[in-house]
Design an enzyme around this catalytic site. Structure first.
Site, PDB file in Angstrom:
ATOM      1  N   LYS A  25      47.431  35.829  50.860  1.00 60.14           N
ATOM      2  CA  LYS A  25      46.108  35.283  50.524  1.00 60.14           C
ATOM      3  C   LYS A  25      46.212  34.226  49.425  1.00 60.14           C
ATOM      4  O   LYS A  25      45.653  33.131  49.536  1.00 60.14           O
ATOM      5  CB  LYS A  25      45.239  36.457  50.053  1.00 60.14           C
ATOM      6  CG  LYS A  25      44.024  36.088  49.283  1.00 60.14           C
ATOM      7  CD  LYS A  25      43.282  37.325  48.824  1.00 60.14           C
ATOM      8  CE  LYS A  25      43.592  37.783  47.414  1.00 60.14           C
ATOM      9  NZ  LYS A  25      43.037  36.959  46.341  1.00 60.14           N
ATOM     10  N   ASN A  26      46.936  34.551  48.345  1.00 62.74           N
ATOM     11  CA  ASN A  26      46.960  33.634  47.203  1.00 62.74           C
ATOM     12  C   ASN A  26      47.704  32.335  47.510  1.00 62.74           C
ATOM     13  O   ASN A  26      47.461  31.318  46.871  1.00 62.74           O
ATOM     14  CB  ASN A  26      47.570  34.320  45.977  1.00 62.74           C
ATOM     15  CG  ASN A  26      46.610  35.344  45.378  1.00 62.74           C
ATOM     16  OD1 ASN A  26      45.447  35.415  45.775  1.00 62.74           O
ATOM     17  ND2 ASN A  26      47.098  36.132  44.433  1.00 62.74           N
ATOM     18  N   CYS A 119      35.058  37.897  35.132  1.00 58.43           N
ATOM     19  CA  CYS A 119      35.219  38.800  36.275  1.00 58.43           C
ATOM     20  C   CYS A 119      35.279  40.214  35.739  1.00 58.43           C
ATOM     21  O   CYS A 119      35.187  40.427  34.527  1.00 58.43           O
ATOM     22  CB  CYS A 119      36.441  38.431  37.108  1.00 58.43           C
ATOM     23  SG  CYS A 119      37.967  39.079  36.492  1.00 58.43           S
ATOM     24  N   ASP A 309      49.029  42.314  39.759  1.00 62.13           N
ATOM     25  CA  ASP A 309      48.245  42.695  40.939  1.00 62.13           C
ATOM     26  C   ASP A 309      48.681  44.043  41.519  1.00 62.13           C
ATOM     27  O   ASP A 309      47.980  44.612  42.355  1.00 62.13           O
ATOM     28  CB  ASP A 309      48.340  41.613  42.023  1.00 62.13           C
ATOM     29  CG  ASP A 309      47.505  40.386  41.668  1.00 62.13           C
ATOM     30  OD1 ASP A 309      46.701  40.481  40.721  1.00 62.13           O
ATOM     31  OD2 ASP A 309      47.664  39.342  42.326  1.00 62.13           O
ATOM     32  N   ARG A 401      38.703  41.638  50.674  1.00 63.40           N
ATOM     33  CA  ARG A 401      39.103  40.290  50.244  1.00 63.40           C
ATOM     34  C   ARG A 401      40.610  40.093  50.375  1.00 63.40           C
ATOM     35  O   ARG A 401      41.066  38.948  50.441  1.00 63.40           O
ATOM     36  CB  ARG A 401      38.734  40.079  48.774  1.00 63.40           C
ATOM     37  CG  ARG A 401      37.266  39.964  48.517  1.00 63.40           C
ATOM     38  CD  ARG A 401      37.011  39.638  47.073  1.00 63.40           C
ATOM     39  NE  ARG A 401      37.797  38.457  46.672  1.00 63.40           N
ATOM     40  CZ  ARG A 401      37.909  38.026  45.426  1.00 63.40           C
ATOM     41  NH1 ARG A 401      37.310  38.657  44.458  1.00 63.40           N
ATOM     42  NH2 ARG A 401      38.630  36.963  45.152  1.00 63.40           N
TER      43      ARG A 401
HETATM   44  C1  UD1 Z   1      46.445  34.362  39.913  1.00 62.99           C
HETATM   45  C2  UD1 Z   1      46.229  35.248  41.117  1.00 62.99           C
HETATM   46  C3  UD1 Z   1      45.894  36.657  40.671  1.00 62.99           C
HETATM   47  C4  UD1 Z   1      46.959  37.172  39.718  1.00 62.99           C
HETATM   48  C5  UD1 Z   1      47.217  36.198  38.586  1.00 62.99           C
HETATM   49  C6  UD1 Z   1      48.394  36.581  37.713  1.00 62.99           C
HETATM   50  C7  UD1 Z   1      45.359  33.723  42.795  1.00 62.99           C
HETATM   51  C8  UD1 Z   1      44.185  33.250  43.566  1.00 62.99           C
HETATM   52  N1  UD1 Z   1      45.123  34.693  41.894  1.00 62.99           N
HETATM   53  O1  UD1 Z   1      45.229  34.332  39.183  1.00 62.99           O
HETATM   54  O2  UD1 Z   1      45.810  37.472  41.825  1.00 62.99           O
HETATM   55  O3  UD1 Z   1      46.547  38.402  39.159  1.00 62.99           O
HETATM   56  O4  UD1 Z   1      47.498  34.889  39.142  1.00 62.99           O
HETATM   57  O5  UD1 Z   1      49.547  36.668  38.468  1.00 62.99           O
HETATM   58  O6  UD1 Z   1      46.477  33.285  42.997  1.00 62.99           O
HETATM   59  N2  UD1 Z   1      44.723  31.744  31.447  1.00 62.99           N
HETATM   60  C9  UD1 Z   1      44.188  31.046  30.390  1.00 62.99           C
HETATM   61  N3  UD1 Z   1      43.642  29.810  30.616  1.00 62.99           N
HETATM   62  C10 UD1 Z   1      43.611  29.255  31.861  1.00 62.99           C
HETATM   63  C11 UD1 Z   1      44.166  29.972  32.930  1.00 62.99           C
HETATM   64  C12 UD1 Z   1      44.709  31.214  32.702  1.00 62.99           C
HETATM   65  O7  UD1 Z   1      44.201  31.519  29.237  1.00 62.99           O
HETATM   66  O8  UD1 Z   1      43.120  28.134  31.994  1.00 62.99           O
HETATM   67  C13 UD1 Z   1      45.342  33.072  31.220  1.00 62.99           C
HETATM   68  C14 UD1 Z   1      44.641  34.205  31.960  1.00 62.99           C
HETATM   69  O9  UD1 Z   1      43.529  34.700  31.263  1.00 62.99           O
HETATM   70  C15 UD1 Z   1      45.767  35.218  32.098  1.00 62.99           C
HETATM   71  C16 UD1 Z   1      47.008  34.347  32.247  1.00 62.99           C
HETATM   72  O10 UD1 Z   1      46.628  33.051  31.778  1.00 62.99           O
HETATM   73  O11 UD1 Z   1      45.885  35.972  30.928  1.00 62.99           O
HETATM   74  C17 UD1 Z   1      47.526  34.214  33.664  1.00 62.99           C
HETATM   75  O12 UD1 Z   1      46.475  33.825  34.507  1.00 62.99           O
HETATM   76  P1  UD1 Z   1      46.701  32.953  35.814  1.00 62.99           P
HETATM   77  O13 UD1 Z   1      48.141  32.987  36.183  1.00 62.99           O
HETATM   78  O14 UD1 Z   1      46.056  31.628  35.615  1.00 62.99           O
HETATM   79  O15 UD1 Z   1      45.854  33.769  36.883  1.00 62.99           O
HETATM   80  P2  UD1 Z   1      45.011  33.208  38.099  1.00 62.99           P
HETATM   81  O16 UD1 Z   1      45.593  31.940  38.575  1.00 62.99           O
HETATM   82  O17 UD1 Z   1      43.565  33.236  37.756  1.00 62.99           O
END
Ligand code: UD1
Length: 425
Positions: A25-26, A119, A309, A401
């Site tokens: 999915k991701n 979320c 995850d 989902r």
């Molecule tokens: C993606 C995955 C999700 C998974 C996560 C971590 C998808 C659609 N979702 O989520 O299933 O749990 O990776 O492997 O692929 N952060 C910031 N600022 C930002 C972005 C992120 O501080 O602008 C922080 C987040 O709060 C978190 C960390 O970075 O603590 C990692 O998040 P991130 O890898 O960005 O997760 P997602 O891409 O949202």
């Protein structure tokens, strides 16, 4: 949104059998917006039938794309893309909708995308997406809950160092940088397999990217890209979830059509617990039959570490093992809403900061529980499999989902997980 529930009857037998793992999915969520970078019809194969794929299709349709598909293939025709906006109604239901920001501003010079909001397990900021796009010359303006990104002419290649590893921000910047003028360097980029999958797809479109699989991605921007074609990798989280099912029921599960290398950290945990793990070219079998399993300590980390995850499914699993286990989540410090529900089934878990202590081996009793997010719902089903009496899990739209044909796959492994529709309930 349907209000279906799952009914998991009294103590099932150990899971035993084989399941085919669906596309990730991701990975699809990152690849679908890539289509926006070119004019024409892009194709993606091995796409799972999931709610999130429909939501991303709806986002692309609002932008003006036509989308069709069958047999796990998707075709995205971007020739009508001209409405450069992703509305709150969709972005709030799925954060990955935010991925359209990078490609839209890179190709059209402007767009308007709703802020995702929080979320169930915390604020989940998007600051890195925005700072990174600014480093590529985009002007960002936040107004009325929307991010407006603009640039004059093309984006300009730049260097961005991610202070922490972020999958989503890496996706957004990578998508944007492919069409920027000159060279972009992304330092400390995420190296999750889904990123490699996206890089391969972008290369199929004519993008110039070096450093695949490493934390430094170097992108030579090109003036235009051609429609893409590529296959989605297997869903490593789905694979890990079914393997947790083998352990929690003390059974044996083989997952096929997947990449064992993508779940090495997970397999190491299963070995440390005391399971037998057999690894083939594109399959893995975990055997927990007649084993005396041991508690362990696990920390979630960016890839190749143990994935956040799988934190909830692993927690349910460790609750079945006598002794004290520890799980620390360093990625999402608040991703623990499943604990309260696991406790309703009789699990003994204490949370201190971002570390959960699982006092394992307590016998579980079926109860009515509520899924709070995608992976939490999988954890509740797993616990339901070993609980005495019936477990009813509500809000399984979360599970829908991310797990394709979940009940059918569980049935293949010998477990009865029945879906109850409200009108039949
Ligand atoms: C993606 C995955 C999700 C998974 C996560 C971590 C998808 C659609 N979702 O989520 O299933 O749990 O990776 O492997 O692929 N952060 C910031 N600022 C930002 C972005 C992120 O501080 O602008 C922080 C987040 O709060 C978190 C960390 O970075 O603590 C990692 O998040 P991130 O890898 O960005 O997760 P997602 O891409 O949202």
């Amino acid at each position: 949104m349907t209000m279906d529930k799952f009914l998991v009857p009294a103590v099932a037998k150990p899971l035993d059998g084989e399941v085919e793992i669906a596309g990730a999915k991701n990975a699809v969520l990152a690849i679908m917006p890539a289509a926006l970078l070119a004019d024409g019809i892009s194709e993606i194969s091995n796409v799972p039938h999931l709610k999130d794929m429909k939501t991303m299709s709806d986002v692309l349709r609002i932008i003006g794309c036509r989308i069709d598909g069958e047999n796990h293939k998707l075709r995205i025709d971007t020739r009508g893309a001209n409405h450069l906006e992703a509305p709150y109604e969709l972005v709030k239901t799925m954060r990955a909708s935010f991925y359209v920001l990078g490609p839209l501003v890179a190709r059209f010079g402007r767009c308007r995308v709703s802020l995702p909001g929080g979320c169930a397990w915390g604020p989940r900021p998007i600051d890195l997406h925005l700072k990174g796009l600014e480093a590529l010359g985009a002007k960002i303006n936040i107004t009325h809950g929307y991010v407006e990104a603009t640039c004059e002419g093309r984006l300009k290649g730049g260097t961005f160092h991610f202070p922490i590893s972020s999958v989503g921000a890496t996706v957004n910047l990578l998508l944007a940088a492919t069409l920027a003028e000159g060279e972009s360097i992304l330092q400390n980029a995420a190296i999750e397999p889904e990123i490699d999958n996206l890089v391969d797809y972008l290369i199929s479109m004519g993008a110039k990217i070096q450093g695949r699989g490493t934390r430094t991605l170097i992108i030579q921007g090109v003036e235009s890209l051609t429609p893409g074609k590529g296959e989605t990798i297997a869903d490593r989280i789905e694979a890990g979830t079914f393997l947790c099912g083998a352990v929690i029921t003390r059974g044996r599960v083989k997952v096929t059509h997947m990449v064992p290398e993508h779940i090495m950290s997970v397999l190491n945990v299963f070995k440390e617990i005391g399971c037998d793990v057999a690894i083939g070219d594109s399959w893995v079998e975990v055997d927990a039959r007649n084993k005396s399993l041991k508690p362990i300590s696990v920390t979630t980390l960016p890839y190749p570490g143990f994935p956040t995850d799988l934190q909830a499914p692993l927690m349910a699993t460790l609750a079945s093992i006598e002794g004290n286990s520890l799980i620390q989540d360093t990625i999402y410090h608040d991703r623990f809403t499943h604990i309260a529900e696991l406790k309703r089934l009789g699990a003994d878990i204490q949370l201190n900061g971002n570390t959960a202590t699982i006092i394992g081996g307590k016998s579980l009793e079926g109860a009515d529980v509520m899924a709070s997010d995608l992976r939490a719902s999988a954890a509740l089903v797993l616990s339901g499999l070993i609980a005495e009496g019936e477990t009813t899990i509500s809000r399984i739209y979360h599970l829908d989902r991310g797990y394709e044909d979940f009940e059918a796959k569980m049935a293949k492994l010998g477990a009865t997980v029945s879906r109850i529709r409200p009108e039949l309930a």
